[in-house]
Design an enzyme around this catalytic site. Structure first.
Site, PDB file in Angstrom:
ATOM      1  N   HIS A  65      48.106   5.485  59.858  1.00  0.00           N
ATOM      2  CA  HIS A  65      47.939   3.977  60.372  1.00  0.00           C
ATOM      3  C   HIS A  65      47.531   4.139  61.706  1.00  0.00           C
ATOM      4  CE1 HIS A  65      51.846   3.236  62.009  1.00  0.00           C
ATOM      5  NE2 HIS A  65      52.517   3.840  60.999  1.00  0.00           N
ATOM      6  N   ASP A 178      54.382   7.433  66.245  1.00  0.00           N
ATOM      7  CA  ASP A 178      54.300   6.469  64.975  1.00  0.00           C
ATOM      8  C   ASP A 178      53.023   5.650  65.458  1.00  0.00           C
ATOM      9  OD1 ASP A 178      54.545   4.785  62.903  1.00  0.00           O
ATOM     10  OD2 ASP A 178      56.458   4.043  63.418  1.00  0.00           O
ATOM     11  N   GLU A 207      50.132  -1.537  59.708  1.00  0.00           N
ATOM     12  CA  GLU A 207      51.021  -1.078  58.812  1.00  0.00           C
ATOM     13  C   GLU A 207      52.416  -1.471  59.444  1.00  0.00           C
ATOM     14  OE1 GLU A 207      54.351   2.072  57.703  1.00  0.00           O
ATOM     15  OE2 GLU A 207      53.645   1.242  59.851  1.00  0.00           O
ATOM     16  N   GLU A 208      52.299  -1.518  60.771  1.00  0.00           N
ATOM     17  CA  GLU A 208      53.969  -2.143  61.230  1.00  0.00           C
ATOM     18  C   GLU A 208      54.307  -3.497  60.829  1.00  0.00           C
ATOM     19  OE1 GLU A 208      55.974  -0.127  62.378  1.00  0.00           O
ATOM     20  OE2 GLU A 208      54.825   1.813  63.225  1.00  0.00           O
ATOM     21  N   ASP A 230      52.855  10.032  58.133  1.00  0.00           N
ATOM     22  CA  ASP A 230      53.521   9.214  59.049  1.00  0.00           C
ATOM     23  C   ASP A 230      54.678  10.083  59.937  1.00  0.00           C
ATOM     24  OD1 ASP A 230      54.602   6.754  60.390  1.00  0.00           O
ATOM     25  OD2 ASP A 230      53.687   5.573  58.686  1.00  0.00           O
ATOM     26  N   HIS A 325      59.921   4.327  67.345  1.00  0.00           N
ATOM     27  CA  HIS A 325      59.767   2.827  68.267  1.00  0.00           C
ATOM     28  C   HIS A 325      60.195   2.574  69.564  1.00  0.00           C
ATOM     29  CE1 HIS A 325      58.460   0.861  64.112  1.00  0.00           C
ATOM     30  NE2 HIS A 325      58.103   1.848  63.990  1.00  0.00           N
TER      31      HIS A 325
HETATM   32 CO    CO Z   1      56.648   2.512  62.618  1.00  0.00          CO
HETATM   33 ZN    ZN Z   2      54.423   4.541  60.876  1.00  0.00          ZN
END
Ligand code: CO
Ligand code: ZN
Length: 354
Positions: A65, A178, A207-208, A230, A325
């Site tokens: 992603h 990420d 994706e998130e 990922d 994150h």
């Molecule tokens: Co993420």
């Molecule tokens: Zn991810």
């Protein structure tokens, strides 16, 4: 590994919160244009790159992603301070005090996330954590009008202002590993791989906020199997017990056996045994270090692929990453390089499995 470091840095420096991934997509396009046979962008913004294999060979879908967790301008106060919504999963305590960039048609505007300092708080407030509702972004504007004049609008996307940097032992720091780590693996693999199967690399969007790009592209691509790339959290630092999260940084890519919500593994992936076998056998045969893991607390694009059409056999390769994150995610370039090896070798023997 230097190639991978520079590629990751380039990908991280392109900002792309969910729904605003164009800059990241451009980097992927630029990188892959000479290495694939076909490229197209679908209505949602997914970049779909095809590298053709032998006639009638199986179709492998690789997903990485392009979006990163971000924010949106929700409201501009009369005094010029900005209230924001989260676009993806944030932890309030990591947000306060960070630098951000607000992306506008007139350029990127720097800001800092402020709140009432402890000095001005009543005693009992000081022990509580500050939530998003109490925070705002200060861009140095003196009024709503001035903020608007600078290009800030309701809905302007916001990202961390996080510098890519280096720690010891091949470890790097940055925001958006990420999933730019996944994008880097996909790009590097498509550059190097010589497989019999047809490979469709998808740089997916959104994706998130719920695997949206993976959902539409899995339908379009109609693959024989899918592998998502990922990151995953690690348990190799203070505060986590090994039995809770045995994945460690530097010990090789993590292959997901299952993932989903903590209490039930609901809403996640149960990896397909055939794809798992392909990945683990390839790792064993080629002496590539890997870690098997069951992840309680989230899922990836593979989940959308797995339940697309009549069901697409899917699994995930994850890069162990600390402080996920946050603007200071940490990963080991050696793991990234081993993930490329694992994916490449797996694709090269996939025609014997599917
Ligand atoms: Co993420
Ligand atoms: Zn991810």
């Amino acid at each position: 590994m230097e190639d991978l470091r520079l590629l990751l840095k380039k990908l991280v420096e392109a900002n792309g919160p969910s729904g605003h991934e164009e800059n990241v997509r451009k980097v992927v396009e630029e990188q892959l244009t000479n290495y694939v046979d076909e490229m197209k962008v679908d209505n949602l913004g997914n970049l779909i790159c095809t590298k053709k294999g032998a006639k009638d060979s199986p179709k492998a879908m690789i997903l990485a992603h392009t979006d990163e967790i971000g924010m949106l301008v929700r409201y501009i106060e009369k005094e010029g301070f900005i209230r924001f919504s989260y676009l993806g999963g944030f932890f309030d305590q990591i947000v306060l005090g960070q630098r951000v960039l607000i992306h506008t048609e007139k350029g990127d505007i720097k800001g800092v996330i402020g709140a009432v300092p402890p000095h001005l708080m009543p005693e009992k407030e000081r022990k509580k954590s500050i939530t998003r509702e109490k925070m705002f972004i200060d861009i140095g504007a003196q009024s709503r009008e001035q903020a608007e004049e600078w290009g800030v609008k309701i809905g302007s996307p916001i990202t961390w202002l996080g510098h890519f940097d280096q720690l010891g032992n091949n470890m790097v720091i940055g925001k958006a590993f990420d999933d730019r780590a996944g994008c880097a693996i996909m790009i590097q693999t498509l550059k190097e791989v010589k497989a019999e199967c047809t490979i469709i690399g998808v740089a997916s969007v959104m994706e998130e906020v719920g695997l949206r790009g993976a959902q539409t592209s899995s339908y379009t691509v109609d693959a024989d199997f899918a592998i998502a790339l990922d990151i995953t959290a690690t348990g190799d630092h203070p505060g986590v017990e090994e039995r809770q999260m045995p994945v460690k940084i530097g010990k090789g890519p993590a292959i997901t056996v299952a993932d989903g919500r903590r209490e039930s593994l609901g809403g996640g992936l149960i990896s397909h045994p055939k794809v798992l076998k392909l990945l683990t056998e390839t790792a064993e045969k080629n002496n590539i270090p890997y870690q098997l893991h069951v992840f309680e607390g989230g899922t990836t694009d593979a989940t959308a692929a797995a339940t697309s059409r009549g069901g697409i056999p899917s699994a995930t390769i994850n890069v162990p990453t600390r402080y996920v994150h946050s603007p200071v995610e940490v990963l080991d370039l050696q793991d990234l390089s081993n993930a490329v090896k694992l994916l490449k070798k797996s694709l090269e023997s996939a025609h014997r499995f599917f």
